[in-house]
Write a protein that holds these residues in place. Structure first.
Motif, PDB file in Angstrom:
ATOM      1  N   ASP A 157      39.879 104.288  90.638  1.00 40.54           N
ATOM      2  CA  ASP A 157      39.682 103.583  91.904  1.00 40.54           C
ATOM      3  C   ASP A 157      39.796 104.550  93.075  1.00 40.54           C
ATOM      4  OD1 ASP A 157      39.199 101.513  93.652  1.00 40.54           O
ATOM      5  OD2 ASP A 157      41.166 100.567  93.452  1.00 40.54           O
ATOM      6  N   ARG A 217      30.201  98.381  92.634  1.00 41.37           N
ATOM      7  CA  ARG A 217      29.883  98.431  91.213  1.00 41.37           C
ATOM      8  C   ARG A 217      28.922  99.565  90.862  1.00 41.37           C
ATOM      9  NH1 ARG A 217      34.043  95.685  89.245  1.00 41.37           N
ATOM     10  NH2 ARG A 217      34.254  93.620  90.197  1.00 41.37           N
ATOM     11  N   SER A 262      41.308  98.223  98.000  1.00 46.41           N
ATOM     12  CA  SER A 262      40.530  98.865  96.943  1.00 46.41           C
ATOM     13  C   SER A 262      39.069  98.980  97.353  1.00 46.41           C
ATOM     14  CB  SER A 262      40.650  98.077  95.641  1.00 46.41           C
ATOM     15  OG  SER A 262      39.741  98.560  94.674  1.00 46.41           O
ATOM     16  N   SER A 295      36.688  98.302  93.584  1.00 43.74           N
ATOM     17  CA  SER A 295      36.630  96.927  93.093  1.00 43.74           C
ATOM     18  C   SER A 295      35.496  96.168  93.768  1.00 43.74           C
ATOM     19  CB  SER A 295      37.961  96.212  93.352  1.00 43.74           C
ATOM     20  OG  SER A 295      38.219  96.103  94.748  1.00 43.74           O
ATOM     21  N   GLN A 296      35.063  96.662  94.931  1.00 47.33           N
ATOM     22  CA  GLN A 296      33.955  96.035  95.647  1.00 47.33           C
ATOM     23  C   GLN A 296      32.639  96.782  95.426  1.00 47.33           C
ATOM     24  OE1 GLN A 296      35.168  95.388  99.881  1.00 47.33           O
ATOM     25  NE2 GLN A 296      37.071  96.384  99.253  1.00 47.33           N
TER      26      GLN A 296
END
Length: 519
Positions: free
Chosen positions: A372, A385, A379, A382-383
């Motif tokens: 991460d 991809r 984060s 996490s957003q």
């Protein structure tokens, strides 16, 4: 006042040592180009030499992969190589063109597929898959076709970047018998030892140092052609050789027979403006472009010492100490130490137990899995991809370079940050500080390794008042480059493994006792 950098090299050796091993201090010359070049020029050279195209920001949403710049960047590399060959007076044959076309097709396919974030590192042929390096791939596929050069973490002809910035650590090594001293940059992001030759008319030898092979009794010409082409249009060409490489004040502590590339011509402004007269690659052997008579000996100095069983431990400890700086102005350059065969436990919070280890997944770079990126508690990945969850440790790159999407999300958490639509460079206010803005973290092996937000205000802009060039830039879609901006905040250990861990090549990261905790 020009500052000095210090790099200490420690090597515990057996068969390559002519005197008892000791801690060696190698003085570093200041580089006047730091004061001559603006931050915009320095960071542009660095990004260009990674193959990152600078220019107007494009918001096109065409699903064609070329809209993301991959094909355009590959075409730029191809054109720049052709231009560089012409500058170096290197003849191009029909076979050369066909070979280049096939190579470009393979790399283009690899980059396009890599964009899909498959997280694959193909082992290649069945023979290659049985090797130790391919067994560390994220996913191994049993393919008869040899695709080992397709899905690697980088191209062998584009692995050296512009190593310039406010904090550049370089030192002296000596080559030949008697030893000839040359200023070089230790670079974990490349694997060749390259120095200027005495007949190189384009090497600006009036303010650079060259190696004269005719003055060395241990010199051997291996008669191989050598060429290195950079994405920004610069490059070097010459011939391969072998000679003794030594370092230490009396030049008797470490002496190793090494493969060397001697340049007969260079092109590009980057070579002219720097005092460096060579680069010493410390990456993995597979990335070396120098043909060796004995490949089993090790291609880099680190690898050579390991394979000759000359180190008490198969590790290289790296401690780059940041300079004294504030709001984009460096008042005093930092120091540092490279320790071959040992770890400076007194600089590690918790000693050796404070190191978090992660396996190397690349066949070329010191490439590792990155879970991460975050700003404070927010984060990023996490957003996101699309950004690959992998990174490399590279002392030859000053900044942190990540994907366009991750870079945009990082800067969206920094009040007042701005991306120049003309150059695509990111800027942040020089007054940016903690705790009003959170620090930036990279989660590796379950641990968050931070970079103070104040460090990201890297250098004052020559174009925009009150703004500093950001220490994080975008454009790298294959992996995140953790350069000196990251390394100088941590203790880094590169390891070729041991019997205890099954010979796994690893990177160790730890918090430093001389760096304030990053919250």
């Amino acid at each position: 006042m020009l500052a000095r950098h210090i790099i200490l090299f420690v090597s515990y050796t057996a068969c390559l040592v002519q005197a008892q091993a000791q801690r060696l201090t190698l003085s570093i010359l200041p580089d006047p180009s730091f004061n001559l070049l603006s931050g915009e020029i320095i960071v542009s050279q660095q990004l260009n030499s990674w193959g990152i195209k600078l220019g107007p920001i494009s918001l096109g949403l065409d699903i064609d992969l070329s809209a993301l710049g991959l094909k355009k960047r590959e075409a730029t590399r191809s054109r720049s190589r052709s231009r560089t060959r012409a500058r170096l007076l290197h003849p191009i044959t029909e076979n050369d063109n066909k070979t280049d076309e096939r190579r470009e097709e393979r790399r283009l396919l690899g980059l396009d597929l890599g964009l899909l974030n498959l997280g694959l590192n193909f082992g290649g042929s069945k023979t290659a898959q049985q090797s130790k390096s391919s067994s560390k791939a994220l996913i191994n596929l049993n393919l008869d076709a040899d695709l080992s050069g397709l899905f690697s973490w980088g191209d062998a002809d584009n692995v050296a970047r512009g190593e310039r910035g406010d904090t550049e650590w370089f030192t002296y090594i000596s080559i030949g018998t008697p030893p000839q001293s040359l200023p070089i940059l230790p670079d974990t992001g490349s694997s060749d030892l390259f120095v200027f030759g005495p007949t190189c008319s384009s090497c600006n030898l009036y303010n650079h140092t060259s190696f004269d092979p005719h003055s060395s009794s241990t010199y051997k010409n291996t008669s191989g052609n050598w060429a290195y082409y950079y994405a920004d249009g610069s490059g070097a060409m010459g011939y391969t050789s072998s000679d003794m490489v030594s370092f230490g004040e009396d030049q008797t502590v470490v002496r190793a027979q090494m493969d060397i590339a001697i340049a007969t011509a260079v092109a590009g402004s980057d070579f002219r403006s720097s005092m460096r007269s060579g680069v010493m690659g410390l990456g993995l052997d597979a990335m070396s472009t120098i043909k060796s008579i004995d490949e089993a000996r090790g291609k880099t100095l680190f690898s050579r010492l390991v394979k000759s069983k000359s180190l008490s431990e198969n590790v290289l400890g790296i401690r780059l100490t940041k300079g004294r700086q504030a709001r984009g102005v460096v008042y005093e350059e930092g120091q540092g130490q490279y320790t071959f065969g040992g770890i400076e436990e007194n600089y590690l919070r918790g000693g050796r137990e404070g190191l978090a280890w992660v396996d190397v997944m690349s066949q070329n770079y010191w490439g590792i899995t990155m879970e991460d990126i975050s700003v404070g508690s927010n984060s990023i990945l996490s957003q996101d991809r699309t950004t690959p969850r992998r990174a490399i440790i590279d002392t030859g790159t000053t900044l942190i370079i990540t994907s366009d999407s991750a870079s945009s999300m990082i800067h969206s958490n920094i009040i007042g940050s701005w991306q120049d639509p003309k150059s695509s460079l990111w800027y942040i206010p020089c007054s940016t500080s903690y705790p009003s803005t959170g620090n930036v973290f990279f989660t590796i092996s379950g641990r968050k390794s931070g970079v103070p937000i104040e460090d990201l205000a890297w250098k004052r802009s020559n174009q925009f008042d009150g703004m500093c060039i950001s220490g994080v830039q975008g454009g790298m879609e294959g992996f995140t480059v953790l350069g000196d901006m990251f390394i100088k905040n941590h203790y880094v250990v590169l390891s070729y493994g041991s019997e205890a861990n099954g010979g796994r090549i690893q990177v160790g990261l730890g918090d430093r006792t001389d760096v304030l905790p990053i919250l």
